[in-house]
Write an enzyme that holds these catalytic residues in place. Structure first.
Site, short mmCIF file in Angstrom:
data_model
loop_
_atom_site.label_atom_id
_atom_site.label_comp_id
_atom_site.label_asym_id
_atom_site.label_seq_id
_atom_site.Cartn_x
_atom_site.Cartn_y
_atom_site.Cartn_z
N PHE A 1 0.81 -1.19 -0.23
CA PHE A 1 0.09 -0.06 -0.06
C PHE A 1 1.16 1.22 -0.15
O PHE A 1 2.06 1.42 0.76
CB PHE A 1 -0.99 0.09 1.32
CG PHE A 1 -1.98 1.15 1.29
CD1 PHE A 1 -3.04 0.81 0.47
CD2 PHE A 1 -1.88 2.33 1.78
CE1 PHE A 1 -4.23 1.64 0.48
CE2 PHE A 1 -2.76 3.10 1.89
CZ PHE A 1 -4.01 3.10 0.99
N ASP B 1 0.86 -4.41 9.06
CA ASP B 1 -0.26 -3.51 8.92
C ASP B 1 -1.50 -4.25 8.69
O ASP B 1 -1.47 -5.35 7.82
CB ASP B 1 -0.03 -2.62 7.61
CG ASP B 1 -0.77 -1.69 7.21
OD1 ASP B 1 -2.16 -1.82 7.70
OD2 ASP B 1 -0.58 -0.66 6.63
N TYR C 1 -11.66 2.65 9.87
CA TYR C 1 -12.80 2.81 8.96
C TYR C 1 -12.89 1.77 7.88
O TYR C 1 -14.07 1.97 6.99
CB TYR C 1 -12.72 4.41 8.20
CG TYR C 1 -11.39 4.28 7.34
CD1 TYR C 1 -11.32 3.85 6.23
CD2 TYR C 1 -10.49 5.25 8.19
CE1 TYR C 1 -9.97 4.25 5.27
CE2 TYR C 1 -9.32 5.48 7.23
CZ TYR C 1 -8.91 4.62 6.03
OH TYR C 1 -7.74 4.98 5.45
N LYS C 2 -12.21 0.66 8.15
CA LYS C 2 -12.72 -0.28 6.98
C LYS C 2 -13.45 -1.41 7.67
O LYS C 2 -14.74 -1.04 7.94
CB LYS C 2 -11.14 -0.92 6.40
CG LYS C 2 -10.52 -0.09 5.67
CD LYS C 2 -9.10 -0.45 5.37
CE LYS C 2 -8.31 0.58 4.16
NZ LYS C 2 -7.01 0.79 4.17
N ARG D 1 -11.80 -4.67 -7.68
CA ARG D 1 -12.01 -5.13 -6.12
C ARG D 1 -13.32 -5.26 -5.42
O ARG D 1 -14.09 -4.10 -5.46
CB ARG D 1 -11.23 -4.47 -5.52
CG ARG D 1 -10.67 -4.95 -3.92
CD ARG D 1 -9.75 -3.95 -3.45
NE ARG D 1 -10.17 -2.78 -2.97
CZ ARG D 1 -9.55 -1.91 -2.05
NH1 ARG D 1 -8.64 -2.35 -1.64
NH2 ARG D 1 -10.19 -0.65 -1.68
C1 LIG Z 1 -6.32 1.88 4.31
C2 LIG Z 1 -4.93 1.53 4.45
C3 LIG Z 1 -4.11 2.33 5.00
C4 LIG Z 1 -4.67 3.75 5.30
O1 LIG Z 1 -3.87 4.88 6.11
P1 LIG Z 1 -4.53 6.25 6.44
O2 LIG Z 1 -3.68 6.74 7.15
O3 LIG Z 1 -5.87 5.81 6.92
O4 LIG Z 1 -4.74 6.98 5.19
C5 LIG Z 1 -2.82 2.25 5.21
N1 LIG Z 1 -2.33 0.92 4.97
C6 LIG Z 1 -2.99 0.07 4.39
C7 LIG Z 1 -2.42 -1.20 4.15
C8 LIG Z 1 -4.23 0.22 4.05
O5 LIG Z 1 -5.12 -0.61 3.43
#
Ligand SMILES: *Cc1c(COP(=O)(O)O)cnc(C)c1O
Length: 421
Positions: free
Chosen positions: A139, A208, A233-234, A380
């Site tokens: 990511f 992560d 938020y997921k 997705r």
């Molecule tokens: C959604 C996601 C993030 C989100 O990071 P934010 O700081 O909330 O924008 C980080 N890492 C991964 C792997 C994600 O899927």
């Protein structure tokens, strides 16, 4: 087998079906994007009204000390929500804190890990390890957060392909940083094996859990993990931009030195002294005043996921993924699956590669099926088992079949890229 009828049968037998009514879901929408922004729990609306008009409006500044259930006050929210997330990821309640964004928590923990390695090397009179090893195609924010430390000469980024991670664990690696469930493909790493391999090579490990928390069982302590971050938020349904969380194994707490040394991470924030001294436990991960509204909404989402139970969610999620693939097969829709075909090796999503993936995702949205697109060619579809039914999946598969076989996506309006895909 008639899969439409099979979907009805499965929904009747689904022990989680009753949780759907605990969420606000718009009519006529099949929501396959809970892995990007979770749905709204109905209880969140009530709780937010209470927090805004009662705790803020009436309680005002007093609420820092006495608001909330049990009168614990806003001051304990970060710890309280962290403690509720802990059992979902196999951590102890004192090891997790809800705060900041995933990006910021990554920065704090990467820096803390580098500091830990430097101090260890300093003691032994050696050059400190500086390499942060991660996956090419991880990511973006995970990879970008290394850049700031690299510019200060503290870190050196190294990327390896997925199947080359273990081999890349050389003696100069300070930290292995991986996303447990890949955001694009849903492929899931073997946390136990890679944690052990990294530690054998003298590295620390940061996981992560953004696409894992609330969807797949995670056992951080059982895997002897060092650090972790995750997203609110997921699958936790904490709301847009919800606070994230940070985990540090208890054995590291005394030595954990993160660089954002703000007053909320101080051992006595309200002593107002001139010199920084870190709080004794996981609270030292805090920097500034916590976002009370965001944490209050996140707490409702976490409570609901904890009530449903991770094992139950995973069991249903595995069935959903297999059922969706079965539907596509029976509909003779051949799409290139980029997620692992074996459910045990992926999170709660299915991703497909298609040259027109963006237009397809837009045509699906026009038909009420909300999934998403990830550059350059991935469609997705996320399956949040807390609020989706097998009937939804059959219908989504059927609409996907129509969109593709009738080339419904083949219109200019579906090719125009929005800012957020
Ligand atoms: C959604 C996601 C993030 C989100 O990071 P934010 O700081 O909330 O924008 C980080 N890492 C991964 C792997 C994600 O899927």
């Amino acid at each position: 087998m008639n899969l439409r009828k099979e979907a009805v049968r499965r929904d009747k037998a689904d022990p989680l079906a009753r949780y759907r009514e605990r969420f606000h879901l718009p009519d006529g929408i099949i929501y396959l994007d809970g892995n990007s922004l979770g749905a709204l729990p109905k209880a969140t609306c009530e709780r937010m009204a209470q927090v805004v008009t009662g705790e803020w409006g009436q309680g005002l500044i007093r609420s820092w000390n006495d608001a909330g259930s049990g009168g614990a006050g806003w001051i304990s929210l970060s710890r309280r929500v962290g403690a509720k997330i802990a059992p979902l990821i196999g951590a102890d309640t004192e090891e997790v804190i809800a705060c900041d964004s995933t990006s910021v928590n990554l920065f704090k923990l990467i820096a803390a890990a580098l500091d830990m390695q430097a101090r260890q090397a300093g003691g032994a009179g050696l050059n400190a390890r500086k390499v942060i090893l991660s996956e090419a195609g991880n990511f973006p924010t995970d990879l970008y957060m290394i850049a700031g430390l690299e510019r200060q000469g503290l870190a050196e980024r190294r990327l390896a392909e997925r199947d080359g991670i273990a081999a890349a664990l050389s003696g100069d690696v300070a930290l292995l940083m991986l996303t447990h469930v890949h955001y694009k493909t849903g492929a899931m790493y073997d946390m136990r094996a890679l944690t052990a391999a990294a530690q054998d090579a003298g590295a620390l490990v940061l996981w992560d859990l953004s696409h894992s928390t609330g969807a797949v069982p995670v056992v951080l302590n059982d895997c002897n993990a060092d650090f972790a971050v995750g997203c609110g938020y997921k699958y936790l349904n904490g709301g847009p931009g919800a606070p994230a969380f940070a985990y540090a194994a208890r054995r590291h707490h005394d030595r954990l030195a993160q660089p954002l040394t703000g007053w909320f991470g101080h051992e006595r924030p309200f002593a107002f002294v001139d010199d920084y001294a870190p709080a004794p436990g996981i609270e030292r991960m805090l920097a500034g005043t916590p976002p009370v509204l965001g944490l209050s909404a996140l707490e409702v989402g976490v409570d609901l996921i904890a009530e449903i139970g991770i094992a139950n969610l995973r069991e249903k999620s595995l069935k959903m993924g297999a059922f969706f693939l079965e539907c596509l097969e029976q509909m003779n829709l051949t799409l290139e699956l980029v997620s692992p075909a074996n459910g045990a090796e992926r999170g709660s999503q299915l991703s497909f590669r298609h040259d027109e993936a963006y237009a397809i995702s837009q045509a699906l949205i026009a038909r009420g099926v909300i999934g998403d697109f990830r550059d350059p060619d991935i469609l997705r579809l996320g399956f949040a088992p807390a609020y989706l039914s097998f009937g939804d999946l059959w219908q989504a598969a059927d609409i996907l079949r129509q969109v593709i076989t009738n080339r419904e996506w083949d219109r200019d309006q579906f090719r125009r890229r929005a800012a957020v895909t």
